[in-house]
Scaffold this active site. Structure first.
Site, PDB file in Angstrom:
ATOM      1  N   LYS A   1       0.833  -1.212   0.000  1.00 38.12           N
ATOM      2  CA  LYS A   1       0.000   0.000   0.000  1.00 38.12           C
ATOM      3  C   LYS A   1       0.868   1.264   0.000  1.00 38.12           C
ATOM      4  O   LYS A   1       0.598   2.208  -0.730  1.00 38.12           O
ATOM      5  CB  LYS A   1      -0.933   0.016   1.217  1.00 38.12           C
TER       6      LYS A   1
ATOM      7  N   ARG B   1      -9.863   1.007   8.150  1.00 38.69           N
ATOM      8  CA  ARG B   1      -9.410  -0.336   8.516  1.00 38.69           C
ATOM      9  C   ARG B   1     -10.495  -1.125   9.236  1.00 38.69           C
ATOM     10  O   ARG B   1     -10.302  -2.306   9.522  1.00 38.69           O
ATOM     11  CB  ARG B   1      -8.229  -0.187   9.457  1.00 38.69           C
TER      12      ARG B   1
ATOM     13  N   ARG C   1      11.648  -5.915   5.100  1.00 36.47           N
ATOM     14  CA  ARG C   1      11.185  -4.546   4.861  1.00 36.47           C
ATOM     15  C   ARG C   1      11.821  -3.490   5.765  1.00 36.47           C
ATOM     16  O   ARG C   1      12.028  -3.712   6.945  1.00 36.47           O
ATOM     17  CB  ARG C   1       9.658  -4.516   5.055  1.00 36.47           C
TER      18      ARG C   1
ATOM     19  N   ARG D   1      -0.890  -9.256  13.324  1.00 39.48           N
ATOM     20  CA  ARG D   1      -1.481  -8.217  12.465  1.00 39.48           C
ATOM     21  C   ARG D   1      -2.322  -8.841  11.360  1.00 39.48           C
ATOM     22  O   ARG D   1      -3.363  -8.305  10.981  1.00 39.48           O
ATOM     23  CB  ARG D   1      -0.389  -7.334  11.864  1.00 39.48           C
TER      24      ARG D   1
HETATM   25  P1  AMP Z   1       0.445   0.475   8.794  1.00 36.33           P
HETATM   26  O1  AMP Z   1       1.671   1.338   8.734  1.00 36.33           O
HETATM   27  O2  AMP Z   1      -0.626   0.922   7.852  1.00 36.33           O
HETATM   28  O3  AMP Z   1       0.758  -0.989   8.669  1.00 36.33           O
HETATM   29  O4  AMP Z   1      -0.153   0.673  10.279  1.00 36.33           O
HETATM   30  C1  AMP Z   1       0.584   0.298  11.415  1.00 36.33           C
HETATM   31  C2  AMP Z   1      -0.349   0.103  12.602  1.00 36.33           C
HETATM   32  O5  AMP Z   1      -0.998   1.357  12.904  1.00 36.33           O
HETATM   33  C3  AMP Z   1      -1.488  -0.859  12.360  1.00 36.33           C
HETATM   34  O6  AMP Z   1      -1.102  -2.217  12.565  1.00 36.33           O
HETATM   35  C4  AMP Z   1      -2.498  -0.392  13.403  1.00 36.33           C
HETATM   36  O7  AMP Z   1      -2.141  -0.846  14.682  1.00 36.33           O
HETATM   37  C5  AMP Z   1      -2.321   1.114  13.369  1.00 36.33           C
HETATM   38  N1  AMP Z   1      -3.268   1.745  12.416  1.00 36.33           N
HETATM   39  C6  AMP Z   1      -2.962   2.336  11.234  1.00 36.33           C
HETATM   40  N2  AMP Z   1      -4.073   2.804  10.631  1.00 36.33           N
HETATM   41  C7  AMP Z   1      -5.115   2.489  11.459  1.00 36.33           C
HETATM   42  C8  AMP Z   1      -6.521   2.677  11.378  1.00 36.33           C
HETATM   43  N3  AMP Z   1      -7.102   3.264  10.323  1.00 36.33           N
HETATM   44  N4  AMP Z   1      -7.275   2.221  12.422  1.00 36.33           N
HETATM   45  C9  AMP Z   1      -6.719   1.606  13.479  1.00 36.33           C
HETATM   46  N5  AMP Z   1      -5.406   1.385  13.611  1.00 36.33           N
HETATM   47  C10 AMP Z   1      -4.592   1.821  12.610  1.00 36.33           C
END
Ligand code: AMP
Length: 214
Positions: free
Chosen positions: A16, A89, A127, A169
């Site tokens: 993403k 999410r 990563r 996750r």
């Molecule tokens: P990401 O960098 O998108 O993988 O996000 C890292 C972590 O941030 C996720 O595993 C969630 O714990 C938290 N997070 C990011 N976006 C959201 C969201 N829209 N709602 C809830 N938690 C989020």
């Protein structure tokens, strides 16, 4: 032409961030990653960051209210097209974004980047990301360069990319975020591309999906 407004969906490490960045460059879109912003808030030790960290350190989603706060503040300042990475999410977040969209924006689509779980586990082990900008790459690139190729910032591995955290996750994704995919599918706003291959190969598919249905 109508402005492009896109939400990126897909499991952790499906690409993403990389596709969001390519989309933002190619289509002149503003880009926002809730995960990245949350990590910045944690690093800055802000009030929001401290609250978020209690969830992030347990590999849980932050409460909808917190994610919504971040995104609605960002969206309120946007003019023109945008791409959101990591939001919505959960179904309540998607419903809230729809309500916001109806009042203010309209014409939004979701793009799902599909990758199998086994491939993702291998990817996260490799990563790295820049602590300053939106660059994402591999450990091998970090060994070669040492610094972010875009902004010269420091490069880190994410603590939530460790194998156990990653599996958790994925479980959370399947429980809370797959229904978001169905939400957009049911309302005929879902585009789907395979996330297998190089970033450029995936991006070619993304462009073609957008030009066919965008
Ligand atoms: P990401 O960098 O998108 O993988 O996000 C890292 C972590 O941030 C996720 O595993 C969630 O714990 C938290 N997070 C990011 N976006 C959201 C969201 N829209 N709602 C809830 N938690 C989020």
């Amino acid at each position: 032409m109508e402005e492009t407004r896109l939400v990126l969906l897909g499991p952790p490490a499906c690409g993403k961030g990389t596709q969001g960045r390519l989309l933002s460059e190619a289509y002149g879109l503003s880009y926002f990653s809730t995960g990245k912003q949350l990590r910045r808030e944690v690093e800055a030790d802000s009030e929001l960051g401290r609250e978020a960290d209690t969830y992030l350190s347990r590999t849980e989603y932050v409460p909808d209210r917190l994610a919504l706060n971040l995104v609605s503040g960002w969206l309120a300042e946007r003019r023109g097209g945008w791409v959101l990475d990591g939001f919505p999410r959960t179904v309540p977040q998607a419903v809230a974004l729809d309500a916001f969209s109806e009042e203010r924006i309209g014409g939004m689509r979701a793009l799902l980047i599909d990758v199998e779980r086994e491939v993702l586990a291998e990817r996260v082990a490799q990563r790295c990301e820049c602590s300053r900008c939106s660059w994402v790459g591999t450990l091998e690139e970090v060994r070669e360069r040492g610094h972010c190729p875009d902004c010269g910032g420091g490069l880190n591995q994410r603590r939530d990319d460790e194998p156990e955290a990653f599996q958790k996750r994925m479980d959370v994704y399947e429980e809370l975020s797959l229904p978001v995919v169905w939400h957009y599918e049911a309302t005929d706003r879902l585009l789907r591309v395979s996330g297998i291959g190089s970033p450029e190969e995936v991006f070619t598919r993304v462009r073609s999906a957008l030009s066919k249905h965008g």
